[in-house]
Scaffold this active site. Structure first.
Site, PDB file in Angstrom:
ATOM      1  CB  ILE A   1       0.137   0.234   3.245  1.00  0.00           C
ATOM      2  CG1 ILE A   1      -0.971  -0.152   2.207  1.00  0.00           C
ATOM      3  CG2 ILE A   1      -0.280   1.890   3.528  1.00  0.00           C
ATOM      4  CD1 ILE A   1      -2.435   0.035   2.697  1.00  0.00           C
TER       5      ILE A   1
ATOM      6  CE  LYS B   1      -7.855  -1.903   9.884  1.00  0.00           C
ATOM      7  NZ  LYS B   1      -6.271  -1.456  10.299  1.00  0.00           N
TER       8      LYS B   1
ATOM      9  CE1 TYR C   1      -8.529  -5.203   8.662  1.00  0.00           C
ATOM     10  CE2 TYR C   1     -10.285  -4.398   7.296  1.00  0.00           C
ATOM     11  CZ  TYR C   1      -9.005  -4.592   7.587  1.00  0.00           C
ATOM     12  OH  TYR C   1      -8.080  -3.583   7.001  1.00  0.00           O
TER      13      TYR C   1
HETATM   14  P1  NDP Z   1       0.452  -6.233   4.807  1.00  0.00           P
HETATM   15  O1  NDP Z   1      -0.166  -7.406   5.232  1.00  0.00           O
HETATM   16  O2  NDP Z   1       1.042  -6.288   3.644  1.00  0.00           O
HETATM   17  O3  NDP Z   1       1.386  -5.614   6.104  1.00  0.00           O
HETATM   18  C1  NDP Z   1       0.778  -5.806   7.381  1.00  0.00           C
HETATM   19  C2  NDP Z   1       1.612  -5.296   8.238  1.00  0.00           C
HETATM   20  O4  NDP Z   1       1.375  -5.155   9.758  1.00  0.00           O
HETATM   21  C3  NDP Z   1       2.985  -6.041   8.086  1.00  0.00           C
HETATM   22  O5  NDP Z   1       4.071  -5.097   8.331  1.00  0.00           O
HETATM   23  C4  NDP Z   1       2.988  -6.839   9.524  1.00  0.00           C
HETATM   24  O6  NDP Z   1       4.107  -7.245  10.161  1.00  0.00           O
HETATM   25  C5  NDP Z   1       2.174  -5.740  10.510  1.00  0.00           C
HETATM   26  N1  NDP Z   1       1.666  -6.708  11.813  1.00  0.00           N
HETATM   27  C6  NDP Z   1       0.898  -7.316  11.745  1.00  0.00           C
HETATM   28  N2  NDP Z   1       0.506  -7.736  13.087  1.00  0.00           N
HETATM   29  C7  NDP Z   1       1.612  -7.136  13.738  1.00  0.00           C
HETATM   30  C8  NDP Z   1       1.751  -6.808  15.183  1.00  0.00           C
HETATM   31  N3  NDP Z   1       0.930  -7.807  16.116  1.00  0.00           N
HETATM   32  N4  NDP Z   1       2.863  -6.213  15.677  1.00  0.00           N
HETATM   33  C9  NDP Z   1       3.468  -5.322  14.868  1.00  0.00           C
HETATM   34  N5  NDP Z   1       3.095  -5.291  13.309  1.00  0.00           N
HETATM   35  C10 NDP Z   1       2.373  -6.152  13.072  1.00  0.00           C
HETATM   36  O7  NDP Z   1      -0.942  -5.053   4.963  1.00  0.00           O
HETATM   37  P2  NDP Z   1      -1.186  -3.684   4.311  1.00  0.00           P
HETATM   38  O8  NDP Z   1       0.097  -2.998   3.965  1.00  0.00           O
HETATM   39  O9  NDP Z   1      -1.921  -3.999   3.226  1.00  0.00           O
HETATM   40  O10 NDP Z   1      -1.929  -2.935   5.353  1.00  0.00           O
HETATM   41  C11 NDP Z   1      -1.540  -2.159   6.232  1.00  0.00           C
HETATM   42  C12 NDP Z   1      -2.725  -1.365   6.708  1.00  0.00           C
HETATM   43  O11 NDP Z   1      -3.416  -0.932   5.988  1.00  0.00           O
HETATM   44  C13 NDP Z   1      -3.435  -2.301   7.671  1.00  0.00           C
HETATM   45  O12 NDP Z   1      -3.740  -1.755   9.133  1.00  0.00           O
HETATM   46  C14 NDP Z   1      -4.683  -2.757   6.931  1.00  0.00           C
HETATM   47  O13 NDP Z   1      -5.798  -3.129   7.928  1.00  0.00           O
HETATM   48  C15 NDP Z   1      -4.653  -1.488   6.487  1.00  0.00           C
HETATM   49  N6  NDP Z   1      -5.509  -1.589   5.176  1.00  0.00           N
HETATM   50  C16 NDP Z   1      -5.254  -2.169   3.988  1.00  0.00           C
HETATM   51  C17 NDP Z   1      -5.810  -2.157   2.753  1.00  0.00           C
HETATM   52  C18 NDP Z   1      -5.525  -2.926   1.620  1.00  0.00           C
HETATM   53  O14 NDP Z   1      -6.325  -2.859   0.737  1.00  0.00           O
HETATM   54  N7  NDP Z   1      -4.231  -3.641   1.555  1.00  0.00           N
HETATM   55  C19 NDP Z   1      -7.328  -1.517   3.093  1.00  0.00           C
HETATM   56  C20 NDP Z   1      -7.706  -0.968   4.313  1.00  0.00           C
HETATM   57  C21 NDP Z   1      -6.765  -0.898   5.255  1.00  0.00           C
HETATM   58  P3  NDP Z   1       4.893  -8.632   9.733  1.00  0.00           P
HETATM   59  O15 NDP Z   1       5.066  -8.647   8.286  1.00  0.00           O
HETATM   60  O16 NDP Z   1       6.037  -8.478  10.545  1.00  0.00           O
HETATM   61  O17 NDP Z   1       3.847  -9.678  10.187  1.00  0.00           O
END
Ligand code: NDP
Length: 260
Positions: free
Chosen positions: A18, A159, A155
């Protein structure tokens, strides 16, 4: 439209999923981008945006580490002269039955999803107040901030915490022309959702990969999973001048899955 020409946008979790879709949208609308994530892959994501003509920098930053967060916003100031839009999007999930959920899992999810959002908001606000130009903060919550799903109490708590941070800060910075809003994506096709589909699928029955997602998608009025670009459209609106009078709100972007 190039609504964000000359504006600088920080996106945490900006290397994929996202967050990268948001970055692509802001880049297409003329913004300078600063992408942050834990893995060095964030450099390649920034390079991919530059290859399309955008101004973009990658910063390795763990959002749970206050020094790293300060360095992230220092980098935005050094490279582009400040930050106008800060998107707190980094997030993690694990799925476990209540007796199996470890304290370490609880702490990690709360640290990244809730404390990480706060630390980035805090630092972005500090910089925005300094310039006096106002700004936009957008926090990625989840459908689980509306309705906690099974096997993910940590989680859901993390949120719901994002919504609390959003409302409290929105009140504090309203007179600084800074808006603070949260978004609740539903089922969005990313690596995180692949994990959800696999693990929830195993725990809720004998679902083959993709089957649980297909079942949940049937419950969405629009009958399709979301894409990062669906979320990016909402975020671009919230960051735009058209959203100047919207603050402290939490908005679902989920094809109608949750209507409260
Ligand atoms: P991804 O797992 O594809 O991406 C997660 C991102 O968060 C990655 O860029 C990761 O970086 C980064 N990240 C994780 N831990 C850390 C940290 N400690 N410091 C900095 N960056 C960090 O997830 P999505 O794109 O699906 O999710 C993005 C957001 O949307 C999240 O907050 C998720 O909870 C929320 N969300 C997603 C949904 C879905 O259906 N996909 C639904 C509802 C909410 P790296 O790759 O370097 O680890």
């Amino acid at each position: 439209m190039r609504r964000f020409e000359g504006r600088t946008v920080v996106v945490t979790g900006g290397n994929k999923g996202i967050g990268f879709a948001m970055a692509e949208r802001f880049a297409a609308e003329g913004a300078n981008l600063v992408l942050a994530s834990v893995e060095a892959q964030v450099m390649e994501a920034a390079e991919a945006l530059r290859a399309k003509g955008a101004q973009a920098a990658g910063v390795v930053c763990d959002v749970t580490d206050i020094a790293a967060v300060r360095a992230l916003y220092d980098a935005a100031e050094a490279r582009f002269g400040g930050v106008d839009v800060s998107i707190q999007n980094a997030g993690v999930i694990t799925i476990a039955k209540v007796e199996d959920l470890t304290e370490a899992e609880w702490d990690k999810v709360m640290d990244v999803n809730t404390k990480g959002v706060f630390l980035c908001c805090q630092e972005a606000i500090r910089r925005m107040r300094k310039t006096g130009r106002g700004g936009r903060l957008i926090n990625t919550a989840s459908g689980q901030a509306r309705d906690g799903f099974i096997y993910t109490p940590h989680y859901a708590a993390s949120k719901m915490g994002v919504v609390g941070i959003t409302q409290s800060l929105a009140k504090e910075v309203a007179l600084d022309a800074i808006t603070v809003n949260a978004i609740c994506p539903g089922i969005i096709e990313t690596e995180m959702w692949d994990y959800n589909d696999r693990v929830w699928g195993q725990m809720l029955g004998t679902y083959a990969p993709g089957e649980l997602m297909a079942e949940w998608v049937r419950k969405i009025p629009m009958q399709r999973a979301g894409q990062g670009s669906d979320v990016a459209g909402l975020v671009a609106f919230l960051a735009s001048e058209d959203a100047a009078y919207i603050t402290g709100q939490t908005i679902n972007v989920d094809g109608g899955l949750i209507m409260s």
